[in-house]
Scaffold this motif. Structure first.
Motif, PDB file in Angstrom:
ATOM      1  N   MET A   1       0.818  -1.198   0.000  1.00  0.00           N
ATOM      2  CA  MET A   1       0.000   0.000   0.000  1.00  0.00           C
ATOM      3  C   MET A   1       0.859   1.260   0.000  1.00  0.00           C
ATOM      4  SD  MET A   1      -3.434  -0.833   2.224  1.00  0.00           S
ATOM      5  CE  MET A   1      -3.599   0.854   2.645  1.00  0.00           C
ATOM      6  N   GLU A   2       2.148   1.117  -0.105  1.00  0.00           N
ATOM      7  CA  GLU A   2       3.048   2.267  -0.045  1.00  0.00           C
ATOM      8  C   GLU A   2       2.783   3.288  -1.139  1.00  0.00           C
ATOM      9  OE1 GLU A   2       6.856   0.472  -0.306  1.00  0.00           O
ATOM     10  OE2 GLU A   2       6.411  -0.880   1.315  1.00  0.00           O
ATOM     11  N   ASP A   3       2.441   2.827  -2.328  1.00  0.00           N
ATOM     12  CA  ASP A   3       2.282   3.750  -3.438  1.00  0.00           C
ATOM     13  C   ASP A   3       0.825   4.137  -3.701  1.00  0.00           C
ATOM     14  OD1 ASP A   3       1.619   1.213  -4.228  1.00  0.00           O
ATOM     15  OD2 ASP A   3       2.501   1.403  -6.227  1.00  0.00           O
ATOM     16  N   ILE A   4      -0.059   3.844  -2.760  1.00  0.00           N
ATOM     17  CA  ILE A   4      -1.468   4.209  -2.913  1.00  0.00           C
ATOM     18  C   ILE A   4      -1.700   5.548  -2.215  1.00  0.00           C
ATOM     19  CG2 ILE A   4      -3.847   3.572  -2.400  1.00  0.00           C
ATOM     20  CD1 ILE A   4      -3.023   0.668  -2.526  1.00  0.00           C
ATOM     21  N   SER A   5      -2.324   6.457  -2.931  1.00  0.00           N
ATOM     22  CA  SER A   5      -2.551   7.796  -2.390  1.00  0.00           C
ATOM     23  C   SER A   5      -3.772   7.821  -1.465  1.00  0.00           C
ATOM     24  CB  SER A   5      -2.767   8.794  -3.530  1.00  0.00           C
ATOM     25  OG  SER A   5      -4.010   8.539  -4.149  1.00  0.00           O
ATOM     26  N   LEU A   6      -3.851   8.886  -0.688  1.00  0.00           N
ATOM     27  CA  LEU A   6      -5.004   9.083   0.192  1.00  0.00           C
ATOM     28  C   LEU A   6      -6.290   9.204  -0.627  1.00  0.00           C
ATOM     29  CD1 LEU A   6      -5.595   9.170   3.176  1.00  0.00           C
ATOM     30  CD2 LEU A   6      -5.241  11.629   3.136  1.00  0.00           C
ATOM     31  N   GLU A   7      -6.192   9.772  -1.822  1.00  0.00           N
ATOM     32  CA  GLU A   7      -7.354   9.863  -2.704  1.00  0.00           C
ATOM     33  C   GLU A   7      -7.892   8.476  -3.027  1.00  0.00           C
ATOM     34  OE1 GLU A   7      -4.588  11.733  -3.128  1.00  0.00           O
ATOM     35  OE2 GLU A   7      -5.506  13.664  -2.688  1.00  0.00           O
ATOM     36  N   GLN A   8      -6.993   7.530  -3.305  1.00  0.00           N
ATOM     37  CA  GLN A   8      -7.401   6.167  -3.647  1.00  0.00           C
ATOM     38  C   GLN A   8      -7.963   5.423  -2.435  1.00  0.00           C
ATOM     39  OE1 GLN A   8      -3.477   5.308  -5.230  1.00  0.00           O
ATOM     40  NE2 GLN A   8      -4.433   4.674  -7.162  1.00  0.00           N
ATOM     41  N   ILE A   9      -7.398   5.672  -1.264  1.00  0.00           N
ATOM     42  CA  ILE A   9      -7.793   4.952  -0.066  1.00  0.00           C
ATOM     43  C   ILE A   9      -9.025   5.567   0.600  1.00  0.00           C
ATOM     44  CG2 ILE A   9      -7.075   4.366   2.291  1.00  0.00           C
ATOM     45  CD1 ILE A   9      -4.249   4.121   1.261  1.00  0.00           C
ATOM     46  N   LEU A  10      -9.159   6.884   0.537  1.00  0.00           N
ATOM     47  CA  LEU A  10     -10.175   7.541   1.356  1.00  0.00           C
ATOM     48  C   LEU A  10     -11.017   8.584   0.617  1.00  0.00           C
ATOM     49  CD1 LEU A  10     -11.187   7.744   4.311  1.00  0.00           C
ATOM     50  CD2 LEU A  10      -9.474   9.516   4.665  1.00  0.00           C
ATOM     51  N   TYR A  11     -10.378   9.542  -0.007  1.00  0.00           N
ATOM     52  CA  TYR A  11     -11.078  10.724  -0.505  1.00  0.00           C
ATOM     53  C   TYR A  11     -12.100  10.470  -1.611  1.00  0.00           C
ATOM     54  CZ  TYR A  11      -7.793  13.653   2.110  1.00  0.00           C
ATOM     55  OH  TYR A  11      -7.056  14.255   3.089  1.00  0.00           O
ATOM     56  N   ASN A  12     -12.042   9.337  -2.271  1.00  0.00           N
ATOM     57  CA  ASN A  12     -13.024   9.054  -3.315  1.00  0.00           C
ATOM     58  C   ASN A  12     -14.001   7.946  -2.911  1.00  0.00           C
ATOM     59  OD1 ASN A  12     -11.441   6.808  -3.505  1.00  0.00           O
ATOM     60  ND2 ASN A  12     -11.086   6.932  -5.697  1.00  0.00           N
ATOM     61  N   LYS A  13     -14.070   7.653  -1.647  1.00  0.00           N
ATOM     62  CA  LYS A  13     -14.939   6.584  -1.145  1.00  0.00           C
ATOM     63  C   LYS A  13     -16.281   7.157  -0.699  1.00  0.00           C
ATOM     64  CE  LYS A  13     -11.662   3.532  -1.507  1.00  0.00           C
ATOM     65  NZ  LYS A  13     -11.499   2.911  -2.774  1.00  0.00           N
ATOM     66  N   PRO A  14     -17.386   6.494  -1.048  1.00  0.00           N
ATOM     67  CA  PRO A  14     -18.700   7.035  -0.700  1.00  0.00           C
ATOM     68  C   PRO A  14     -18.899   7.234   0.801  1.00  0.00           C
ATOM     69  CG  PRO A  14     -18.919   4.902  -1.819  1.00  0.00           C
ATOM     70  CD  PRO A  14     -17.472   5.252  -1.787  1.00  0.00           C
ATOM     71  N   GLY A  15     -18.434   6.321   1.611  1.00  0.00           N
ATOM     72  CA  GLY A  15     -18.613   6.465   3.058  1.00  0.00           C
ATOM     73  C   GLY A  15     -17.955   7.723   3.587  1.00  0.00           C
ATOM     74  N   PHE A  16     -16.723   7.982   3.156  1.00  0.00           N
ATOM     75  CA  PHE A  16     -16.013   9.180   3.582  1.00  0.00           C
ATOM     76  C   PHE A  16     -16.727  10.430   3.085  1.00  0.00           C
ATOM     77  CE2 PHE A  16     -12.972  12.584   2.654  1.00  0.00           C
ATOM     78  CZ  PHE A  16     -12.434  12.785   3.913  1.00  0.00           C
ATOM     79  N   LEU A  17     -17.115  10.439   1.814  1.00  0.00           N
ATOM     80  CA  LEU A  17     -17.771  11.612   1.230  1.00  0.00           C
ATOM     81  C   LEU A  17     -19.135  11.866   1.878  1.00  0.00           C
ATOM     82  CD1 LEU A  17     -16.808  11.003  -2.488  1.00  0.00           C
ATOM     83  CD2 LEU A  17     -15.909  12.791  -0.970  1.00  0.00           C
ATOM     84  N   ILE A  18     -19.874  10.822   2.174  1.00  0.00           N
ATOM     85  CA  ILE A  18     -21.178  10.982   2.831  1.00  0.00           C
ATOM     86  C   ILE A  18     -20.998  11.561   4.230  1.00  0.00           C
ATOM     87  CG2 ILE A  18     -23.145   9.712   3.791  1.00  0.00           C
ATOM     88  CD1 ILE A  18     -22.807   7.818   1.283  1.00  0.00           C
ATOM     89  N   ARG A  19     -20.007  11.054   4.965  1.00  0.00           N
ATOM     90  CA  ARG A  19     -19.743  11.590   6.311  1.00  0.00           C
ATOM     91  C   ARG A  19     -19.353  13.057   6.239  1.00  0.00           C
ATOM     92  NH1 ARG A  19     -15.549  12.811   9.350  1.00  0.00           N
ATOM     93  NH2 ARG A  19     -14.015  11.903   7.958  1.00  0.00           N
ATOM     94  N   ARG A  20     -18.490  13.410   5.283  1.00  0.00           N
ATOM     95  CA  ARG A  20     -18.072  14.813   5.140  1.00  0.00           C
ATOM     96  C   ARG A  20     -19.259  15.695   4.770  1.00  0.00           C
ATOM     97  NH1 ARG A  20     -15.375  17.709   7.019  1.00  0.00           N
ATOM     98  NH2 ARG A  20     -14.709  18.922   5.229  1.00  0.00           N
ATOM     99  N   LEU A  21     -20.111  15.209   3.867  1.00  0.00           N
ATOM    100  CA  LEU A  21     -21.272  15.994   3.471  1.00  0.00           C
ATOM    101  C   LEU A  21     -22.218  16.175   4.654  1.00  0.00           C
ATOM    102  CD1 LEU A  21     -22.604  17.539   1.199  1.00  0.00           C
ATOM    103  CD2 LEU A  21     -23.715  15.406   0.481  1.00  0.00           C
ATOM    104  N   GLN A  22     -22.339  15.148   5.491  1.00  0.00           N
ATOM    105  CA  GLN A  22     -23.186  15.290   6.681  1.00  0.00           C
ATOM    106  C   GLN A  22     -22.602  16.334   7.635  1.00  0.00           C
ATOM    107  OE1 GLN A  22     -22.822  13.347  10.068  1.00  0.00           O
ATOM    108  NE2 GLN A  22     -24.931  13.469  10.706  1.00  0.00           N
ATOM    109  N   GLN A  23     -21.282  16.325   7.826  1.00  0.00           N
ATOM    110  CA  GLN A  23     -20.637  17.338   8.663  1.00  0.00           C
ATOM    111  C   GLN A  23     -20.886  18.735   8.100  1.00  0.00           C
ATOM    112  OE1 GLN A  23     -16.634  15.790   8.395  1.00  0.00           O
ATOM    113  NE2 GLN A  23     -16.658  15.151  10.543  1.00  0.00           N
ATOM    114  N   ILE A  24     -20.726  18.872   6.805  1.00  0.00           N
ATOM    115  CA  ILE A  24     -20.954  20.160   6.148  1.00  0.00           C
ATOM    116  C   ILE A  24     -22.419  20.555   6.298  1.00  0.00           C
ATOM    117  CG2 ILE A  24     -21.046  21.293   3.878  1.00  0.00           C
ATOM    118  CD1 ILE A  24     -18.514  19.478   3.208  1.00  0.00           C
ATOM    119  N   GLY A  25     -23.322  19.622   6.086  1.00  0.00           N
ATOM    120  CA  GLY A  25     -24.754  19.899   6.189  1.00  0.00           C
ATOM    121  C   GLY A  25     -25.155  20.393   7.566  1.00  0.00           C
TER     122      GLY A  25
END
Length: 159
Positions: A1-25
Motif C-alpha cells: 500500500m506504499e504507493d497508494i494515495s489518500l485519494e485512492q484509499i479515502l477521498y473518493n470513497k462514498p462512506g467518507f464523502l457521505i460523512r463529510r457531506l453530513q458534517q458540512i450539512g
C-alpha cells in the motif's frame, strides 16, 4: 500500500464523502438557523410532528430514523422549550405528541433558513444536477434502509 494515495484509499470513497457531506450539512444548517437554538434532529422531529399530529414517540422515531432513547431525549428537550406537548393516548402508556403554537411558529420562522441551508449544501451543482443528485441519494437510502440501525418507516402506513 506504499504507493497508494489518500485519494485512492479515502477521498473518493462514498462512506467518507457521505460523512463529510453530513458534517458540512450540519454546519450549514446551524449557521443558517443559529438564532433559533434548534438542532437538525429537533427540527426534523418538529417537522414530523407537524406532518403527523398526535404521533406517538415510537412512530416519530421511525419516521425520522432515530432510536427510542435518542428520540426520548429530543422530545424532552422540545417539551422543556415549550415547543411540543404530550398527551395520553387510548393506551395510558402511549404519549401522543403535538406542536404547541410556539412550536408551529418556530417551524414557520426556521423554514427560510433551512431552505438556504439546503441550497448551500448543494452549492456547485446545476439545477439539473441537484435534482439528479437528490434522486440518486433517495435511491441509495431506500435500497439500504432495512440494514440501517433504525430503518425509516412512514407513519402513514402504521397509523
Amino acid at each position: 500500500m506504499e504507493d497508494i494515495s489518500l485519494e485512492q484509499i479515502l477521498y473518493n470513497k462514498p462512506g467518507f464523502l457521505i460523512r463529510r457531506l453530513q458534517q458540512i450539512g450540519i454546519t450549514v444548517f446551524l449557521e443558517e438557523t443559529a438564532e433559533f437554538d434548534t438542532t437538525p434532529v429537533q427540527y426534523g422531529a418538529l417537522a414530523a410532528i407537524r406532518a403527523y399530529p398526535n404521533i406517538d414517540q415510537l412512530r416519530l422515531a421511525q419516521a425520522i430514523g432515530f432510536d427510542r432513547n435518542t428520540i426520548s431525549g429530543v422530545v424532552e428537550r422540545l417539551e422543556a422549550k415549550g415547543l411540543v406537548c404530550r398527551s395520553t393516548g387510548t393506551d395510558r402508556r402511549t404519549k401522543l405528541l403535538s406542536l404547541t403554537p410556539e412550536g408551529a411558529a418556530l417551524l414557520e420562522q426556521m423554514y427560510p433558513g433551512t431552505e438556504r441551508a439546503q441550497a448551500r449544501i448543494l452549492k456547485g451543482l446545476t439545477e439539473a444536477e441537484k435534482a439528479t443528485f437528490i434522486k440518486m441519494l433517495q435511491r441509495v437510502v431506500e435500497a439500504n434502509n432495512e440494514i440501517s440501525r433504525v430503518p425509516v418507516s412512514s407513519p402513514k402506513r402504521d397509523i
